[in-house]
Write an enzyme that holds these catalytic residues in place. Sequence first.
Site, PDB file in Angstrom:
ATOM      1  N   GLU A 187       0.838  -1.201   0.000  1.00 12.96           N
ATOM      2  CA  GLU A 187       0.000   0.000   0.000  1.00 12.96           C
ATOM      3  C   GLU A 187       0.874   1.253   0.000  1.00 12.96           C
ATOM      4  O   GLU A 187       0.895   2.041   0.946  1.00 12.96           O
ATOM      5  CB  GLU A 187      -0.963  -0.079   1.196  1.00 12.96           C
ATOM      6  N   ASN A 259      -1.675  -6.824  10.648  1.00 12.15           N
ATOM      7  CA  ASN A 259      -2.968  -6.246  11.028  1.00 12.15           C
ATOM      8  C   ASN A 259      -4.043  -7.310  11.289  1.00 12.15           C
ATOM      9  O   ASN A 259      -5.231  -7.021  11.279  1.00 12.15           O
ATOM     10  CB  ASN A 259      -3.447  -5.245   9.976  1.00 12.15           C
ATOM     11  N   ARG A 260      -3.627  -8.531  11.521  1.00  5.51           N
ATOM     12  CA  ARG A 260      -4.510  -9.571  12.073  1.00  5.51           C
ATOM     13  C   ARG A 260      -3.830 -10.210  13.281  1.00  5.51           C
ATOM     14  O   ARG A 260      -4.210 -11.276  13.722  1.00  5.51           O
ATOM     15  CB  ARG A 260      -4.810 -10.672  11.030  1.00  5.51           C
ATOM     16  N   SER A 316      -4.689   1.301   1.918  1.00  2.00           N
ATOM     17  CA  SER A 316      -5.398   1.434   0.664  1.00  2.00           C
ATOM     18  C   SER A 316      -5.792   0.016   0.271  1.00  2.00           C
ATOM     19  O   SER A 316      -5.219  -0.951   0.794  1.00  2.00           O
ATOM     20  CB  SER A 316      -4.530   2.082  -0.412  1.00  2.00           C
ATOM     21  N   GLU A 391      -9.006   3.787   4.387  1.00  2.00           N
ATOM     22  CA  GLU A 391      -8.597   3.105   3.150  1.00  2.00           C
ATOM     23  C   GLU A 391      -8.595   4.152   2.041  1.00  2.00           C
ATOM     24  O   GLU A 391      -9.655   4.651   1.646  1.00  2.00           O
ATOM     25  CB  GLU A 391      -9.587   1.983   2.790  1.00  2.00           C
TER      26      GLU A 391
HETATM   27 ZN   LIG Z   1      -4.235  -2.668   4.217  1.00  3.16          ZN
END
Ligand SMILES: [Zn+2]
Length: 425
Positions: A187, A259-260, A316, A391
Site C-alpha cells: 500500500e 494487522n490480524r 489502501s 482506506e
Molecule cells: Zn491494508
Amino acid sequence: MKCLLILTSVALSLAATIPTSTKVDYSGFKALRVTLPKANKSTRNIEAEIEALAAHVLNPGVTEHLDVVVAPDQVDALTALVTESKVLSEDVGALLAQEGELAPVERTYDFGIQAVPSETWFTAYHSYADHLTFLNDLQAGFTNQSEIITTGTSVQGRTLTGIHIWGNGGKGSKPAILIHGTVHAREWITTMTTEYFAWQLLTKYASDSSVKALVDNYDYYIIPIVNPDGFAYTQSNDRLWRKNRQTVSSSTCVGRDINRNWPFKWELTNGASTNPCRETYKGQVAGDSPENLGLRTQVNTLRDGKGIRLYLDIHSYGQYILWPFGYDCNVVVDTDAAYRSVGAKVQSAIRAVSGTAYTIGPSCSTLYATTGASVDHIDQVGNASYAYTWELRDTGTNGFTLPASQISPTVKETWAGLVSALTSV
Ligand SMILES: [Zn+2]
C-alpha cells in the site's frame, strides 16, 4: 592479456546466465473482480481455492467481490469457480509502469536555514532507504520540535522508524495523535500520505496559524512504514506482497498479516486465516510478530502517558473511513455516535478537495470481519478516544498501484481529512 580477456568473457557469459533479479514480472497478468457463489451447499472453500490460483488476492476477507491478480494461464481455471468476473485491468504490468521510477530526495531551503525535502517528494514513489533519508532530513530541519523515534525491530532486523512532532507545550506535553502507514507492504500510497502529514505539520508550522494550532494541541507520533521488511520485499521481489516476512516451521509459506496479529479478540474465528499461505494469516499466537510487539509497546506507553486522542491506521484501497469493531458485526462500540460524527466530517472534507467519495461506518458491517486488527485493539486496550482505519484511493481501477500522477492529489485530500479530524476529536 589474452588470459584476462578470456576470463572477462567467461565472467560476462556467466553474468548473462544468472538472473540479475528474482522480481515477479506482472506483464500480461490480469486484475479481475470476481463474484463469489452464494452460500454453496458443499463444504468447498471457494475463496481459498481462488487464493490458491491467484497470484494475489487484493482485498482478502470481502464476502461478495474479490479483487484478484492472476497469471494469464490461470484465468480460465479461476473464472470457472465464480459466478461473474469483471476485468479491472488487462495488464497489471502496464499499471505498474504508471507508478514511474523510484526517485531520490530533493531538498530545498524554503523553510529555513537547514535544507529539508521539497514538495516534489510527493510526485514519485521512493526506495526504502530514501524514505529513511526523507524522515531524517525533515527532522534535521526542525530539531526544536521533532525527533526521530523507533518502535521496535522487524523480523529481518530493520528498525521501525518514525517521527515525533510537538508544539509550544514542549515534547510529550499533550495527548497523542498516533499514525501508522504501510502495515500492508503493497500500500505504497500510505507511506506517501503519512509522510505528507509530517511534512505539512512541520513545514507549515511557522507560516500557517491553523497548522500551528494543530501542532500546539497534540504530540504526533507518525510511523510511515510499520512493515519495513514487507515494503522492501515489494521493491526487490514482489510488488503485490502484503504481509511481513516471518516464517513458521510448519509451512514453506512466508508472512504474518501484522494487522490480524493484535491481541484483542485475536482468538476469534472468521476474521483472519490460520493458514500461513493465506494473505490474512494471523500468526500462531496473539501478537507473535516482532513488528506488532514494538507497535503494541508504543501504544501502551502513550496510553499510560498523556493518552491517545486519535489513532489512524492508513491503508489502501477502497475509499473507506472505518471504526471499531472489526471482530463482530453485531457489537456496537459505545462511542459509535462520536465516531460517526467525526467520520462524516472527514468524509466531507476529503470530498470538498477533489470530489473523492468515501464510505463510512463500523469496520465489520461496512467492509468485512477482521480479528486482531489495530483499531479494535487500540480503541479497547490502548484506550484511544478515536481509532480509525482509512482506506485511501482508489476503488479498484488501479488498486495498490496508484499512478504517480495521483500521489499529490491523494495526499492533499487526505491531509484535508486529517485537519478535519484533528479539529473535531
Ligand atoms: Zn491494508
